[in-house]
Design a protein around this motif. Structure first.
Motif, PDB file in Angstrom:
ATOM      1  N   PRO A  58      11.717   9.120   4.876  1.00 58.02           N
ATOM      2  CA  PRO A  58      12.136  10.497   5.131  1.00 58.02           C
ATOM      3  C   PRO A  58      12.558  10.724   6.590  1.00 58.02           C
ATOM      4  O   PRO A  58      12.040  10.077   7.494  1.00 58.02           O
ATOM      5  CB  PRO A  58      10.888  11.325   4.811  1.00 58.02           C
ATOM      6  N   PHE A  59      13.468  11.637   6.754  1.00 62.06           N
ATOM      7  CA  PHE A  59      13.894  12.092   8.088  1.00 62.06           C
ATOM      8  C   PHE A  59      14.254  10.935   9.033  1.00 62.06           C
ATOM      9  O   PHE A  59      13.617  10.745  10.073  1.00 62.06           O
ATOM     10  CB  PHE A  59      12.815  12.985   8.713  1.00 62.06           C
TER      11      PHE A  59
ATOM     12  N   GLY B 245       9.653  18.616   4.432  1.00 61.84           N
ATOM     13  CA  GLY B 245      11.061  19.037   4.398  1.00 61.84           C
ATOM     14  C   GLY B 245      11.491  19.342   2.980  1.00 61.84           C
ATOM     15  O   GLY B 245      10.663  19.583   2.097  1.00 61.84           O
ATOM     16  N   GLU B 246      12.815  19.310   2.777  1.00 56.70           N
ATOM     17  CA  GLU B 246      13.352  19.726   1.481  1.00 56.70           C
ATOM     18  C   GLU B 246      13.520  18.530   0.537  1.00 56.70           C
ATOM     19  O   GLU B 246      12.905  18.471  -0.531  1.00 56.70           O
ATOM     20  CB  GLU B 246      14.702  20.399   1.733  1.00 56.70           C
ATOM     21  N   GLY B 247      14.339  17.590   0.963  1.00 52.86           N
ATOM     22  CA  GLY B 247      14.598  16.423   0.117  1.00 52.86           C
ATOM     23  C   GLY B 247      15.420  15.427   0.899  1.00 52.86           C
ATOM     24  O   GLY B 247      16.043  15.782   1.897  1.00 52.86           O
ATOM     25  N   PRO B 248      15.437  14.178   0.451  1.00 46.67           N
ATOM     26  CA  PRO B 248      16.163  13.151   1.182  1.00 46.67           C
ATOM     27  C   PRO B 248      17.665  13.435   1.257  1.00 46.67           C
ATOM     28  O   PRO B 248      18.230  14.016   0.334  1.00 46.67           O
ATOM     29  CB  PRO B 248      15.921  11.886   0.347  1.00 46.67           C
ATOM     30  N   GLY B 249      18.263  13.017   2.354  1.00 44.86           N
ATOM     31  CA  GLY B 249      19.721  13.031   2.484  1.00 44.86           C
ATOM     32  C   GLY B 249      20.228  11.605   2.294  1.00 44.86           C
ATOM     33  O   GLY B 249      19.484  10.724   1.828  1.00 44.86           O
TER      34      GLY B 249
ATOM     35  N   GLU C   3      18.244   8.788   4.144  1.00 44.93           N
ATOM     36  CA  GLU C   3      16.908   8.601   3.575  1.00 44.93           C
ATOM     37  C   GLU C   3      17.005   7.913   2.214  1.00 44.93           C
ATOM     38  O   GLU C   3      16.187   7.051   1.882  1.00 44.93           O
ATOM     39  CB  GLU C   3      16.201   9.962   3.443  1.00 44.93           C
TER      40      GLU C   3
ATOM     41  N   ASN D 280       8.598  15.320   1.662  1.00 43.66           N
ATOM     42  CA  ASN D 280       9.589  16.305   1.222  1.00 43.66           C
ATOM     43  C   ASN D 280       9.161  16.954  -0.083  1.00 43.66           C
ATOM     44  O   ASN D 280       8.342  16.401  -0.816  1.00 43.66           O
ATOM     45  CB  ASN D 280      10.935  15.613   0.974  1.00 43.66           C
TER      46      ASN D 280
ATOM     47  N   HIS E 104      14.338  24.402   9.569  1.00 47.42           N
ATOM     48  CA  HIS E 104      14.607  23.000   9.239  1.00 47.42           C
ATOM     49  C   HIS E 104      15.462  22.403  10.375  1.00 47.42           C
ATOM     50  O   HIS E 104      16.376  23.054  10.874  1.00 47.42           O
ATOM     51  CB  HIS E 104      15.365  22.941   7.907  1.00 47.42           C
TER      52      HIS E 104
HETATM   53  N1  URA Z   1      16.191  16.626   5.233  1.00 49.67           N
HETATM   54  C1  URA Z   1      15.019  16.760   4.588  1.00 49.67           C
HETATM   55  O1  URA Z   1      14.621  17.852   4.211  1.00 49.67           O
HETATM   56  N2  URA Z   1      14.294  15.685   4.383  1.00 49.67           N
HETATM   57  C2  URA Z   1      14.666  14.475   4.795  1.00 49.67           C
HETATM   58  O2  URA Z   1      13.932  13.530   4.550  1.00 49.67           O
HETATM   59  C3  URA Z   1      15.896  14.368   5.477  1.00 49.67           C
HETATM   60  C4  URA Z   1      16.628  15.446   5.682  1.00 49.67           C
END
Ligand code: URA
Length: 293
Positions: free
Chosen positions: A159-160, A146-150, A153, A186, A260
């Motif tokens: 993650p996710f 994915g992209e990065g933690p929200g 997370e 991510n 995504h």
């Molecule tokens: N979106 C992401 O791209 N990664 C995550 O870990 C959570 C949400």
């Protein structure tokens, strides 16, 4: 670090970042001293001969001397060149041997230990709580990036796990797999403030670790979730539409691009399209959707 010192350091980081100075976050091979012509400020300055006795002749200007700007340190490696896109395949040579499945957890732990309480990029100073390394099977055949933690997370370090994560879990289940059977990571491991898209310097700095995670896990298939993952893994900035529907390659794995899950939550009409992408992945891995019960 004391609160005050940390605040001051953060202020400096933000100040330099606003100026576009990212270079001191870079890591990698020692740089080479470049001396590009453009950096040479040809300032003409008269230089006077050595002082003479008061009674002597007036000082005479000698040959003008060129004053040059200090040389710039330029990295010799692609990693970390702010704004420059380099595919994961071109960042570093692939390892010559595979790590045995039983040693992969330890190899991943070593990478995580090396990351430590990372301060290599500005995200370390942007309110991050937990570094989100990855989740899942160190010997998975399928990896999601994915992209990065929200926020969720960042809170849990996994993650996710938020709403997008629940949808990803459902997607994984629909493929006939359990979440524990895949590997999830991510592009960046720290939450960008207000969930903004990671800056190139952040993604490039963090890439070295994701690249090594991929090399340890050696999945058969990688699914890039959304444009940010596709952009950095493949080193191309193209529309998702143009990247979906065909196989790409990344570190010896076949790579598919899909939407995504956060995008699918905003536009559920695209779920059918994402399902087509996942079905191609299933065919590649010989997976069958579980019977509806
Ligand atoms: N979106 C992401 O791209 N990664 C995550 O870990 C959570 C949400």
């Amino acid at each position: 670090m004391a609160d005050e010192a940390q605040k001051q350091l953060r202020a400096y980081v933000e100040y330099f970042r606003d100026l576009g100075v990212y270079d001191f976050y870079r890591r990698g091979e020692p740089g080479t001293l470049a001396w590009p012509a453009a950096e040479v400020a040809a300032v003409e300055e008269p230089v006077f001969a050595a002082p003479v006795a008061a009674a002597g002749p007036a000082p005479v200007a000698s040959e003008p001397r060129k004053i040059v700007a200090a040389p710039v340190l330029v990295e010799s490696v692609g990693v970390g060149l702010a704004g420059k896109l380099v595919s994961f395949d071109d960042l570093a040579p692939r390892p010559e041997s595979r790590i045995a499945p039983e040693h992969r957890a330890a190899a991943l732990k070593a990478i995580q230990d090396e990351i430590g309480d990372c301060t290599r990029c500005p995200l370390a100073y942007a309110g991050r709580r937990k570094i989100v390394f990855a989740d899942g099977d160190p010997a998975a055949r399928l990896m999601f990036v994915g992209e990065g933690p929200g926020a969720d997370e960042d809170e849990t370090g996994v993650p996710f796990v938020g709403k997008a994560g629940q949808l990803l879990n459902n997607m994984i289940q629909a493929m006939g797999l359990k979440r524990e059977e895949v590997y999830i990571a991510n592009i960046v491991k720290c939450r960008p403030p207000a969930n903004r898209v990671p800056e190139p310097v952040e993604a490039n700095t963090c890439s070295q670790f994701l690249l090594r995670q991929i090399d340890v896990v050696q999945p058969q298939v990688i699914v890039a979730l959304g444009a940010t993952a596709a952009t950095y893994l493949l080193g191309v900035k193209q529309s998702l539409a143009s990247l979906r529907g065909s196989w790409h390659s990344c570190r010896g794995a076949k790579l598919a691009v899909t939407y995504h899950p956060a995008f699918l939550l905003r536009d559920p009409r695209q779920k059918g399209e994402a399902w087509k992408d996942l079905q191609r992945v299933m065919a590649e891995l010989g997976l069958k959707a579980p019977a509806k019960g």
